[in-house]
Design a protein around this motif. Structure first.
Motif, PDB file in Angstrom:
ATOM      1  N   ARG A  75       0.830  -1.208   0.000  1.00  0.00           N
ATOM      2  CA  ARG A  75       0.000   0.000   0.000  1.00  0.00           C
ATOM      3  C   ARG A  75       0.859   1.252   0.000  1.00  0.00           C
ATOM      4  O   ARG A  75       1.887   1.328   0.665  1.00  0.00           O
ATOM      5  CB  ARG A  75      -0.930   0.019   1.195  1.00  0.00           C
ATOM      6  CG  ARG A  75      -1.940  -1.084   1.114  1.00  0.00           C
ATOM      7  CD  ARG A  75      -3.299  -0.641   1.631  1.00  0.00           C
ATOM      8  NE  ARG A  75      -4.281  -1.648   1.279  1.00  0.00           N
ATOM      9  CZ  ARG A  75      -5.160  -1.518   0.299  1.00  0.00           C
ATOM     10  NH1 ARG A  75      -5.194  -0.433  -0.411  1.00  0.00           N
ATOM     11  NH2 ARG A  75      -6.012  -2.476   0.042  1.00  0.00           N
ATOM     12  N   SER A  76       0.398   2.236  -0.732  1.00  0.00           N
ATOM     13  CA  SER A  76       1.075   3.527  -0.802  1.00  0.00           C
ATOM     14  C   SER A  76       0.796   4.330   0.468  1.00  0.00           C
ATOM     15  O   SER A  76      -0.347   4.394   0.926  1.00  0.00           O
ATOM     16  CB  SER A  76       0.563   4.306  -2.016  1.00  0.00           C
ATOM     17  OG  SER A  76       0.947   5.656  -1.935  1.00  0.00           O
ATOM     18  N   ASN A  77       1.835   4.940   0.998  1.00  0.00           N
ATOM     19  CA  ASN A  77       1.653   5.835   2.147  1.00  0.00           C
ATOM     20  C   ASN A  77       0.954   7.128   1.733  1.00  0.00           C
ATOM     21  O   ASN A  77       0.404   7.831   2.567  1.00  0.00           O
ATOM     22  CB  ASN A  77       3.006   6.171   2.784  1.00  0.00           C
ATOM     23  CG  ASN A  77       3.645   4.965   3.429  1.00  0.00           C
ATOM     24  OD1 ASN A  77       2.960   4.054   3.884  1.00  0.00           O
ATOM     25  ND2 ASN A  77       4.962   4.955   3.463  1.00  0.00           N
ATOM     26  N   THR A  79      -1.435   7.461  -1.095  1.00  0.00           N
ATOM     27  CA  THR A  79      -2.825   7.287  -1.542  1.00  0.00           C
ATOM     28  C   THR A  79      -3.623   6.297  -0.703  1.00  0.00           C
ATOM     29  O   THR A  79      -4.853   6.315  -0.739  1.00  0.00           O
ATOM     30  CB  THR A  79      -2.869   6.795  -3.002  1.00  0.00           C
ATOM     31  OG1 THR A  79      -2.315   5.475  -3.065  1.00  0.00           O
ATOM     32  CG2 THR A  79      -2.121   7.737  -3.930  1.00  0.00           C
ATOM     33  N   GLY A  80      -2.938   5.401   0.003  1.00  0.00           N
ATOM     34  CA  GLY A  80      -3.627   4.356   0.745  1.00  0.00           C
ATOM     35  C   GLY A  80      -4.051   3.192  -0.142  1.00  0.00           C
ATOM     36  O   GLY A  80      -4.662   2.240   0.322  1.00  0.00           O
ATOM     37  N   CYS A  81      -3.744   3.266  -1.428  1.00  0.00           N
ATOM     38  CA  CYS A  81      -4.100   2.225  -2.403  1.00  0.00           C
ATOM     39  C   CYS A  81      -2.884   1.345  -2.668  1.00  0.00           C
ATOM     40  O   CYS A  81      -1.749   1.750  -2.426  1.00  0.00           O
ATOM     41  CB  CYS A  81      -4.527   2.865  -3.722  1.00  0.00           C
ATOM     42  SG  CYS A  81      -5.991   3.905  -3.587  1.00  0.00           S
ATOM     43  N   THR A  86      -1.654   3.298  -7.801  1.00  0.00           N
ATOM     44  CA  THR A  86      -1.076   4.577  -7.374  1.00  0.00           C
ATOM     45  C   THR A  86      -0.227   5.147  -8.504  1.00  0.00           C
ATOM     46  O   THR A  86       0.586   4.426  -9.081  1.00  0.00           O
ATOM     47  CB  THR A  86      -0.203   4.366  -6.118  1.00  0.00           C
ATOM     48  OG1 THR A  86      -1.030   3.857  -5.065  1.00  0.00           O
ATOM     49  CG2 THR A  86       0.455   5.650  -5.668  1.00  0.00           C
ATOM     50  N   TYR A  90       4.226   8.806  -7.081  1.00  0.00           N
ATOM     51  CA  TYR A  90       4.112   8.652  -5.631  1.00  0.00           C
ATOM     52  C   TYR A  90       4.775   7.377  -5.116  1.00  0.00           C
ATOM     53  O   TYR A  90       4.694   7.075  -3.936  1.00  0.00           O
ATOM     54  CB  TYR A  90       2.639   8.656  -5.201  1.00  0.00           C
ATOM     55  CG  TYR A  90       1.924   9.943  -5.511  1.00  0.00           C
ATOM     56  CD1 TYR A  90       2.394  11.165  -5.038  1.00  0.00           C
ATOM     57  CD2 TYR A  90       0.773   9.946  -6.280  1.00  0.00           C
ATOM     58  CE1 TYR A  90       1.739  12.344  -5.331  1.00  0.00           C
ATOM     59  CE2 TYR A  90       0.111  11.119  -6.567  1.00  0.00           C
ATOM     60  CZ  TYR A  90       0.598  12.309  -6.092  1.00  0.00           C
ATOM     61  OH  TYR A  90      -0.060  13.479  -6.380  1.00  0.00           O
TER      62      TYR A  90
END
Length: 135
Positions: A75-77, A79-81, A86, A90
């Motif tokens: 998970r991306s810090n 976007t949360g996706c 993402t 990012y």
């Protein structure tokens, strides 16, 4: 040389491109794809084990893009996706370098009205089902 890499744009046929690149087309490859697709939901499974499954099921000379690439399931810090949803700008630099490298990045855009319908239908429980009774 392998100079293309897919940047997945949600609801723009990315999963279909990822499937064909990894296992090929046809019903005989659908079970391989379903198995690979299920890897993204496994938490706590070491990446090496996930890659072992990918390498066992992929077709020769396959490209493993987007949601089928175990490295992109984190998970991306920002976007949360998951990283495969993402934007690359990012991503952590080391992951971006491993996935994109110096290759040409491509994505697809579909008709905006079709995409809107797909986004709506994507929230329905039956959308995208396998429907084995029709095989």
């Amino acid at each position: 040389t392998r100079d293309l890499v897919l940047q997945h744009v949600p609801y723009n046929f990315g999963h279909t491109v990822e499937k064909i690149a990894a296992v090929g087309g046809g019903l005989h490859n659908m079970q391989k794809y379903v198995t690979l697709q299920g890897l993204e939901s496994l938490e706590g499974v070491p990446k090496e084990v996930m890659w072992g499954t990918v390498n066992m099921l992929k077709r020769p000379n396959a490209e493993i893009w987007g949601h089928l690439n175990p490295d992109l399931s984190v998970r991306s810090n920002v976007t949360g996706c998951p990283m495969f949803f993402t934007p690359g700008k990012y991503w952590p630099e080391d992951l971006a370098q491993r996935y994109f490298g110096d290759r040409t990045i491509f994505g697809m855009l579909r008709d905006p009205y079709e995409r809107l319908v797909a986004m709506f239908r994507g929230n329905l429980g039956d959308y995208g089902g396998a429907y084995p009774q029709f095989f």
